[in-house]
Structures are given as structure tokens and as C-alpha cells.
Write a protein that holds these residues in place. Structure first.
Motif, PDB file in Angstrom:
ATOM      1  N   HIS A 265      -8.256  -2.664  16.794  1.00 24.15           N
ATOM      2  CA  HIS A 265      -8.044  -1.626  15.784  1.00 24.15           C
ATOM      3  C   HIS A 265      -9.074  -1.707  14.651  1.00 24.15           C
ATOM      4  N   GLY A 317     -10.896   4.693  11.048  1.00 26.97           N
ATOM      5  CA  GLY A 317     -11.483   4.449   9.729  1.00 26.97           C
ATOM      6  C   GLY A 317     -11.907   3.009   9.516  1.00 26.97           C
ATOM      7  N   ASN A 318     -11.586   2.133  10.462  1.00 28.98           N
ATOM      8  CA  ASN A 318     -11.869   0.716  10.277  1.00 28.98           C
ATOM      9  C   ASN A 318     -12.828   0.177  11.328  1.00 28.98           C
TER      10      ASN A 318
ATOM     11  N   ASP B 225      -3.165  -5.010  10.699  1.00 33.50           N
ATOM     12  CA  ASP B 225      -4.269  -4.198  10.165  1.00 33.50           C
ATOM     13  C   ASP B 225      -3.882  -3.204   9.081  1.00 33.50           C
ATOM     14  N   SER B 228      -6.082  -2.552   6.048  1.00 36.84           N
ATOM     15  CA  SER B 228      -7.240  -1.649   6.078  1.00 36.84           C
ATOM     16  C   SER B 228      -6.851  -0.198   6.333  1.00 36.84           C
ATOM     17  N   ASN B 229      -5.571   0.120   6.213  1.00 34.98           N
ATOM     18  CA  ASN B 229      -5.121   1.500   6.431  1.00 34.98           C
ATOM     19  C   ASN B 229      -5.191   2.262   5.109  1.00 34.98           C
ATOM     20  N   GLY B 232      -8.084   8.700   4.703  1.00 29.64           N
ATOM     21  CA  GLY B 232      -9.372   9.004   5.327  1.00 29.64           C
ATOM     22  C   GLY B 232      -9.835   7.921   6.285  1.00 29.64           C
ATOM     23  N   ARG B 233      -9.144   6.778   6.290  1.00 29.08           N
ATOM     24  CA  ARG B 233      -9.477   5.697   7.227  1.00 29.08           C
ATOM     25  C   ARG B 233      -8.171   5.178   7.818  1.00 29.08           C
ATOM     26  N   ILE B 234      -7.521   6.090   8.525  1.00 27.36           N
ATOM     27  CA  ILE B 234      -6.178   5.796   9.025  1.00 27.36           C
ATOM     28  C   ILE B 234      -6.228   4.742  10.138  1.00 27.36           C
ATOM     29  N   ASN B 235      -5.329   3.776  10.070  1.00 26.86           N
ATOM     30  CA  ASN B 235      -5.162   2.781  11.127  1.00 26.86           C
ATOM     31  C   ASN B 235      -3.690   2.781  11.525  1.00 26.86           C
ATOM     32  N   GLU B 236      -3.420   3.112  12.772  1.00 23.70           N
ATOM     33  CA  GLU B 236      -2.035   3.330  13.208  1.00 23.70           C
ATOM     34  C   GLU B 236      -1.309   2.056  13.624  1.00 23.70           C
ATOM     35  N   ASN B 237      -2.012   0.956  13.667  1.00 24.95           N
ATOM     36  CA  ASN B 237      -1.474  -0.212  14.356  1.00 24.95           C
ATOM     37  C   ASN B 237      -0.098  -0.639  13.832  1.00 24.95           C
TER      38      ASN B 237
END
Lengths: 402, 530
Positions: A265, A317-318, B225, B228-229, B232-237
Motif C-alpha cells: 500500500h 497517494g502513498n 498505513d 499516510s492516509n 488527495g492521497r487516499i490509502n484504503e488499507n
């Protein structure tokens, strides 16, 4: 003394037949062998198999795309449209060039939960999604059941836990190979312990556990002796792969192993970085496996590398990728057909924004049950009815892989 | 030896009296109407063993004596509502107190590791000597490994010797449920604090608070994670696993759109290692009021996506961090969560196929008590279906090893628990070692394959013949003699064996010496289940 005990302990238990052949005689070199390598965590197939012809790929992945062939750290050209991750240069690329490797992009399952665990389970069960939830046998167990009557299969999971795809009525042994050691229970005590379990539900596993330890230790004795003398020994997946090759060459003909660490991720990297390191380790292990099998056995061996699903086509985004859908399967073997070896195989679609599934992922055009079913039909000469036992209600896709 | 026995006896007596005080001051956690009764009649020896094997990490003679003394009702009350700081035996307490993770604050440890990392970077940049940077980096890795190893030692010491046994089992259960693996990034630094601050205090408390505590901790924020969400920098984890693994369960009705909505809601939920007193980061004045900082936890409103979200079919009314609260409330209140948690508890404590009525009862208690874990457990443990099913749960390696050590040595505190950790590792269930967020599975088929049975017998043999390794001051020191306990001399062990199958008793009768007897006893089919 010890060996005799193992034989008699196993003989007293009718269900412990899976090792019968492993102890009796080595498989012939032309016995078909199949190894399933499960990459748990949904590896990013778009970094392994780079659609180098697609501008969309480079737009969608501003920081993690693998550069085009010829550029610095670029992909290794495969067929003008696709490139291979540069970490595969010394391992998988030579197999491709020898026509001992092929890839099936746009592969996967119709399970859309995008859950690692749910999708791994549904793939390992190998049943249609709407199947009765009570049926919990895995497809490799059903394959073993089918073949045990015919050619005396010796199946083995090279994992600490028996994977779901090998669970079911056929007894299948398992042992993790990363930390094989001595110091087990001696023959007298194992006999006494086995007696306590006689007639219990655990008896087959107990007997098989004692027997398989002996088999495995014998199988890798050479390597362990060498490791005792030599300074350098293989590490990580390469070590496991080397041991698997010895065992599959001499003892077992249906194998399973899994490799974790593919859930990327964040900061998955490009030509180098986290994912590249994982791919490098995997590629080296697979090349080691091919080498150690020796040319004769390798010619009759197929290794399938699968994963539960692919990842989002666009980077997140990452500098990583989230859970997606379609992925790419690999097939390796010394006897791949001319239609398959060194080719991209199966249904294909142009890689563009318009062809994405749910505007997010690769679509699945090649169902895993169809692909593996077609492979098993050719390898083992299975009838359509037999294939239905392994993959119920699957539409078999004959990619003429072997 | 004699002085030592007296010490441990007095510690046990002390713990017992404190428990009684705790019982008196605690109201029952659930309303009287819903409180299930437990049998009032005195328990048989076999019944006591069964209760102890289910509620504790394993029966021992002293635990048995305590259960007899208190009676089941009061004993269970005390297990469900232990004192805030359960009193460990002095020797166990001292070992924990001596650990670096006990002596230094998390802030201090974090600063230290950051400084070591910086020193390594500087050395590399300045090209100091040959491999100085590499040497310093290795040093950081060693230190991180030590911190994680200490957290393992502390957990094993508490599991073996804490009188609050149910709280300890539940601490492991929730650590596994909200799994964080030390194989990822910097979690080795945070794992001990995660267990001690986020999980253990809530292990028998309220599920909603537990969920939020895990969400706020750097270990979870790093592992899945969410740190880091950002907008504009979405992290779905994390959002996905929160729904799938922590609360509702896969296939329970939430959709991909819900996962995405939750990921947006969770933007800005992260942590900060800046000095706690430092001023908040610069941001637009409108966002300042919504900024939060507590310990390492930070809700950074400038990273939050304020777009309206629909979750589980309803719009979220609140904004900013309040929307996180509202979303967690809604998720925890959903029937799917009660069902999912109830089923997982029933699997852990009872069997692979818990009766549906038992799961329903447990889920109802969860819903009725708004996620009160003690009330939920009381309903589960005292349900007639649970009482009717004993010895159906195949022990996972943790239960197997801890149970054997508790039975063998009772309150004699190990001076080195690393062998215990090794035995658990040997069977493939290392603490904090499960790489993926689903945690270890619990069913018999997950732990009883041929390879695992063979590994288990190896461990049985080691405990049976060489478990004196637990009582050495130094790994190289000579073993005391004999290097094993004499299990056959234990009254509770004999009480067990009396119930066993003819085949098991036959094997024991043929043992030629104590190590053989121990090996067969610990390897018997009856010892695989609880």
C-alpha cells in the motif's frame, strides 16, 4: 530401526496412504509434477509484467512505473508490448528465453470482496462462489484424491500449516522447509505416542507427522551436510526452493508453497525498492528450483505462480497500490508447449483507461479455474467429468500450456 | 527451595485477598436480568480443570485451590473484573521491572531510536570510516529487536503468572484480533506500548473504546498505513481491515463504496513524534479548532478530507474527527459487529463449530451491553451450550505451551522465559509474528496437520525432559537436577489421567522413567484440547 517403525506405523493406518509411494520408490523422471506457488498479499502484477506499450500505464503511475526497455533501469523486453521487471534479469528472463516460462495476464477470480483472506480462501477452495458453504475441501486435495487411485500421487505442502487448498478427505502431509531440524522424538517414544492416538481422529496426522519428518530429513540430508561444511548456504525463498526441488525430484509430485509480503500500500518502489526485493528473492528461488530439479524431471514439471488478486492500476497517494482485481499468473516448466513457452497467453485486452474494471483494476479475462483446469487436463489426461470433480462447474480454458 | 516456596505461597495469598476486595467493590457488569447464573453446587475435580483450562492459560494446582476456595461464582466474577493492576509474584514483577521497555517512557525510546537512525544517516553522508553507517544501522536494528523481544517476555510472564488470567487471555485474543506484525517497519519499537496502553487496559472493558485505542496507536497506524492516509492521497488499507477484520466481518453487508467512504473519513488520523508540548502545525485558521493531539496520536485536520460521506447507507452528520467518532459508533452498533465478535469469541473459547444458539446469546449480550466485553464473556462462558461443550477446543501452540508450563511449575517463577517463547515459535505461532492483519486462526485444522503434530511432540519432549532451562540465570549455566518436573506426582495431573482413554493410560503405565512419563502425558490426545 527407526525407518521400520515408520513403515509399520503408517501401514496400520489406512488413510495415511499419501506417503506410500514416497517411501516405496522415487517417482519416475517422467511422472508429471505440479507445484503451486501462492503469493499471499496480492502482488502487483503491473510491476512484474510492464505494459510498456501503454502510455496510460506511465500516466497512471507517475512514481512507481517501471521505465520502458532501453531507459535506465528499464523493463526487460519480452515481446515488444510487454516488459519484465528488471529484478528478473538473471532468474526468470533466461527461463522465458528458453521458452520455459509464460505469463497469463488478466487472470484471477470473480470474487470481488477485495479481501485478501476471503479471496485466498475462495481460490484455494476452487469452487464456484455460490457453492454450498459446507464444502470445505481444497482443489489440490480433490486433485490428489482423483489421482491417488491412478498414479499413486505423493502430495506435500511445504508450509507450516496445511493450506486450505490441500485440506480435505485425502491425507496430505506438510512440513515447513525453512527451519527443518533434528531433535525429534525418538523411535520408542514415537511408537508409544502413536499408540495413544490409535483410533482417534488425529491418528493419521500423527502417524504421517512422524513418517514425513523422516522422509524430509533424508531428502535434504545432503544439503544439510554440505551446509555444515560450506560457508554459504541459500537464504529465504531460495533455501526453501532448493529443498523443495530435492523433495519433488525424489519424493513428491504434487506440491504447494506460499510466499508472503506482497501487500504494497505504501512505497512499493519501482525498479528497486521493497517490491523489487521481493520479486528478486522469488525469481531467484524459482530459477534455483528449475535448476535443482535437473533437466529430466524439470521437463515434466509445471510450476504455477498465482496470487489472490491484482492491485489498483493507478498508484495511490502513498506511492503504493491498493486492492484491485485482475492479476497475472506465471507458468514455468521445462516442457511448456511451443504455443506457451516464451509467450503471453490467454485472453488479452488493450491496456487503456477504457478497459479497466470499475475504472480501477485489470479485468479478469482468464478465470483461475479455467486456466488450471485446462492445465490439469493436459498434464494428467483428465476427462471433463474428472475435471468437474476438481473444479465444479468451471468452464475449462485449454491454453495448450503443455 | 523451602524459602522460595514460602515466598510464592504468600504472594498467592496476597493476590487472593486483593481479589476478594475487588469483587466486593465491583458491581456486576451486566444487569441482573440478563446475568446468567453459574452452577452453585461444588465442582468436581474434572469440572474445575475444565473451567481453569477454558478461562485461564491453563490449570495449575494453586489455581485449582483458589477456585475451590472462592467457589465458581466469585472466582468468575473476579476473573471478569480484576483489579486494575493485577499483582504478579514478586519475581515475575521484578523481571518485568528490569526491562528497558518498563524503565523508559515511550517518548524517550522513540527519541532514542530516531537519534540513532539520524546518527547512522549522518555517518553515511559524511562517509565516516568504512561501513560506520552500516554498523550504526545494524545497531538500531538490534535495539529494535531487543525491544520487541522484551515485549514478548513481558507478555509471557504475565500470561504465566498473573492472577488476572482471563484478562491475560483476552489481551492475547485482542492483540491477535487487532493484529500488528513486528515484521513491518518500525512496529518493533511500538509493539510493547501498543499491548500495554491500547489493548490490555481495555481487554475486558468496552469494545468501542478498545477499537478506538487500537486506531489511535502508532503501531496500528503504521502497520495498516493510515498514518499516510490523507486528503488527495487516499490509502484504503486500514479502512478496509477495520470493517473486514476488526468489526463487521467480510460479507456482512458493507461495500467497496463503504470502504472508500471510511478511508476518506479516516484521512488525517495519524500520529506525531514531535514534542507533546510543541505547537500544532501551521494550518488555515478554520481547521485549527478541529486539530487534536494526545500523546502520540494526532488528528491533523489539514490532512483531512471534509467532503460529506455516506457510510452503511446513511450520511455522516458530523465533520472532521467527530465524523470518525460517528462512524465508529455506527459500525460498532451494527448487528454484524455483535455477530462477528460473538462468533470469534465462541470459536476461541468453545469449539470450531459453536452452537448457533450460543453465538446468538453472546451477540445479544454484546448488543445489549453496548460492547461491554466482560458482560459478553459472562454470557458466553455461562451459557448452557458452553457448559455442555467441554474439551472441544484444540489448543493452539500458545495454549499448549503455557498450559504445560503452568501445570509443571505452577507458581515457581521462571528466571528465563525465552525457552517458552522458543517453544511457541517452534510451533509456528510467534508472538507479534503473524504477518497479515487477520491474526492467527484458531480451528483444529489450522494447528493439527501432520507437520504441526510432529513439531508439537518435539516441544512436548523438550518440556518433559529439559524444562529446567527455565530456571537458569544464564543460557550456558548447568541445569539443575533432575532437569524436569515430576508430573505424575501432581494430584491434579492424576485426577486428569483417571478420566483418560485406555490407550493413553496404557502408554503411561509403560513409561520406564519420569522423562518418558512426562513426554507421553504431554503428548496425549487429551492434552491437545481444552
Amino acid at each position: 530401526m527407526q525407518r521400520r517403525h515408520f513403515l509399520s506405523a503408517a501401514a496400520s493406518v489406512p488413510l495415511a496412504f499419501s506417503l506410500a509411494r514416497a517411501r516405496a520408490a522415487a517417482p519416475r523422471s517422467d511422472t508429471p509434477r505440479f507445484l503451486l506457488v501462492f503469493l499471499r498479499g496480492a502482488y502487483d502484477s503491473n510491476s512484474l509484467l510492464v505494459p510498456t506499450h501503454s502510455d496510460f500505464y506511465y500516466d497512471a503511475r507517475p512514481t512507481i512505473a517501471i521505465a520502458r526497455p532501453g531507459e535506465a533501469n528499464g523493463a526487460l523486453p519480452l515481446d515488444g508490448r510487454w516488459g519484465l521487471h528488471p529484478a528478473m534479469e538473471g532468474s526468470v528472463l533466461p527461463l522465458w528465453q528458453r521458452k520455459q516460462a509464460c505469463f497469463v495476464p488478466f487472470a484471477g477470480t470473480d470474487d470481488l470482496s477485495r479481501s485478501h483472506f476471503e479471496t485466498q480462501d475462495s481460490i484455494e477452495l476452487g469452487q464456484p462462489l455460490e457453492a454450498h458453504p459446507g464444502s470445505r475441501s481444497g482443489f489440490m486435495n480433490r486433485l490428489a484424491q482423483l489421482l491417488q487411485g491412478r498414479i499413486g500421487m505423493a502430495p506435500m505442502a511445504f508450509t507450516a500449516q496445511l493450506p486450505l487448498c490441500m485440506r480435505g478427505p485425502a491425507r496430505i502431509a506438510n512440513t515447513a522447509l525453512a527451519n527443518v531440524g533434528k531433535g525429534g522424538v525418538d523411535a520408542n517414544r514415537s511408537r508409544a505416542i502413536a499408540a495413544m492416538y490409535a483410533g482417534t481422529a488425529l491418528a493419521p496426522a500423527v502417524n504421517e507427522g512422524f513418517a514425513v519428518r523422516e522422509t524430509v530429513l533424508r531428502g535434504i540430508q545432503d544439503e544439510m551436510d554440505k551446509a555444515g561444511r560450506d560457508a554459504i548456504s541459500a537464504k529465504g525463498f531460495s533455501l526453501v526452493a532448493q529443498r523443495m526441488a530435492t523433495l519433488m525430484r525424489d519424493q513428491f509430485d504434487l506440491g504447494f508453497v506460499d510466499v508472503g509480503g506482497w501487500d504494497t500500500h505504501v512505497n512499493q518502489g519501482g525498479a528497486s525498492g521493497n517490491l523489487a526485493n521481493r520479486l528478486d528473492d522469488l525469481g531467484r528461488g524459482l530459477a534455483t528450483f528449475a535448476q535443482e530439479m535437473g533437466p529430466e524431471a524439470w521437463r515434466h514439471t509445471v510450476v504455477a505462480v498465482v496470487s489472490e488478486f491484482g492491485r489498483t492500476f493507478r498508484e495511490n497517494g502513498n506511492k503504493g497500490t491498493d486492492h484491485g482485481h485482475g492479476t497475472a499468473y506465471w507458468l514455468l516448466g521445462g516442457g511448456l508447449s511451443a504455443q506457451a513457452g516464451g509467450q503471453m497467453v490467454g485472453e488479452q485486452v488493450e491496456v487503456s483507461e477504457a478497459s479497466l474494471f470499475q475504472n480501477r483494476d485489470y479485468p479478469v479475462l482468464n478465470d483461475y479455474r479455467g486456466v488450471l483446469g485446462g492445465l490439469f487436463a493436459r498434464m494428467y489426461g483428465l476427462s471433463p467429468a474428472q475435471l468437474q470433480q476438481v473444479f465444479p462447474q468451471a468452464a475449462v480454458q485449454d491454453l495448450r500450456l503443455v | 527451595m523451602r524459602a522460595y516456596r514460602m515466598l510464592s505461597l504468600s504472594a498467592a495469598a496476597l493476590a487472593g485477598s486483593l481479589w476478594l476486595a475487588a469483587c466486593a467493590s465491583h458491581a456486576p457488569p451486566d444487569s441482573a436480568s440478563s446475568q446468567a447464573a453459574v452452577p452453585d453446587a461444588p465442582l468436581s475435580a474434572a469440572q474445575r480443570q475444565q473451567w481453569l483450562d477454558r478461562v485461564t492459560w491453563g490449570a495449575s494446582d494453586s489455581a485449582d485451590a483458589q477456585l475451590q476456595r472462592l467457589g465458581l461464582q466469585r472466582w468468575l466474577d473476579a476473573q471478569l473484573a480484576p483489579r486494575q493492576s493485577a499483582h504478579l509474584p514478586e519475581q515475575a514483577q521484578q523481571q518485568i521491572a528490569a526491562l528497558e521497555i518498563s524503565q523508559r517512557s515511550m517518548a524517550d525510546l522513540q527519541r532514542d531510536i530516531a537519534a540513532q537512525r539520524q546518527a547512522a544517516r549522518t555517518a553515511t553522508e559524511q562517509g565516516q570510516g568504512d561501513g560506520e553507517g552500516a554498523r550504526l544501522r545494524q545497531q538500531v536494528q538490534r535495539h529494535l529487536n531487543q525491544l520487541a523481544a522484551q515485549a514478548q517476555q513481558r507478555q509471557v510472564l504475565r500470561a504465566l503468572y498473573s492472577p488476572a488470567q482471563l484478562q491475560e487471555q483476552m489481551t492475547w485474543f485482542w492483540m491477535n484480533h487487532f493484529n500488528v506484525s513486528t515484521r513491518k517497519a518500525e512496529t518493533r519499537l511500538w509493539i510493547g506500548d501498543y499491548e500495554e496502553q491500547a489493548i490490555r487496559p481495555h481487554a475486558l472493558g468496552n469494545f468501542r473504546s478498545l477499537l478506538e485505542a487500537s486506531m489511535r496507536h502508532p503501531a496500528m497506524l503504521l502497520y495498516l498505513d493510515n498514518a499516510s492516509n490523507a486528503k488527495g492521497r487516499i490509502n484504503e488499507n486500514y479502512a478496509r481491515e477495520l470493517l473486514e477484520l476488526h468489526t463487521m466481518g467480510v460479507g456482512s453487508g458493507y461495500t467497496q463504496a463503504d470502504v472508500q467512504a471510511m478511508a476518506h473519513v479516516l484521512t488525517g488520523v495519524g500520529f506525531s513524534t514531535r514534542d507533546a508540548a510543541a505547537p500544532p502545525p501551521r494550518m488555515a485558521p478554520a481547521l485549527q479548532a478541529d486539530y487534536r493531539r494526545q500523546g502520540f496520536f494526532e488528528f491533523n485536520s489539514s490532512r483531512h478530507d471534509y467532503a460529506p460521506q455516506v457510510l452503511l447507507g446513511q450520511p455522516l452528520r458530523a465533520k472532521g474527527f467527530a465524523a470518525v467518532d460517528e462512524a465508529l459508533d455506527r459500525i460498532v452498533a451494527s448487528p454484524a459487529t455483535a455477530q462477528f465478535i460473538a462468533r470469534k469469541l465462541a470459536l476461541f473459547f468453545i469449539s470450531d463449530n459453536p452452537p448457533p444458539a450460543l453465538v446468538q446469546r453472546t451477540a445479544a449480550a454484546f448488543a445489549r451491553s453496548h460492547g461491554d466485553i466482560a458482560a459478553t464473556l459472562r454470557a458466553l462462558l455461562t451459557a448452557p451450550e458452553a457448559l455442555a461443550q467441554q474439551g472441544q477446543r484444540f489448543k493452539d501452540p500458545m495454549h499448549y505451551v503455557l498450559g504445560a508450563v503452568r501445570l509443571g511449575y505452577d507458581e515457581r517463577v521462571a528466571s528465563d522465559v525465552r525457552p517458552v517463547i522458543g517453544w511457541i515459535n517452534r510451533q509456528g505461532q510467534p508472538l507479534y509474528g503473524h504477518e497479515t492483519p487477520d491474526g492467527y486462526p484458531v480451528s483444529q485444522s489450522d494447528w493439527a496437520s501432520s507437520g504441526q503434530m510432529a513439531a508439537r511432540f518435539d516441544v512436548a519432549r523438550q518440556i518433559a525432559t529439559r524444562s529446567a532451562v527455565l530456571f537458569r540465570a544464564e543460557p550456558q549455566a548447568a541445569l539443575e537436577q533432575p532437569p524436569y518436573p515430576d508430573l505424575a506426582q501432581r494430584a491434579t495431573v492424576q485426577a486428569r489421567v483417571a478420566q483418560w482413554s485406555a490407550a493413553s493410560r496404557e502408554a503411561l503405565s509403560k513409561a520406564r522413567n519420569v522423562p518418558d512419563w512426562n513426554t507421553y502425558f504431554l503428548s496425549a490426545p487429551e492434552m491437545m484440547v481444552r
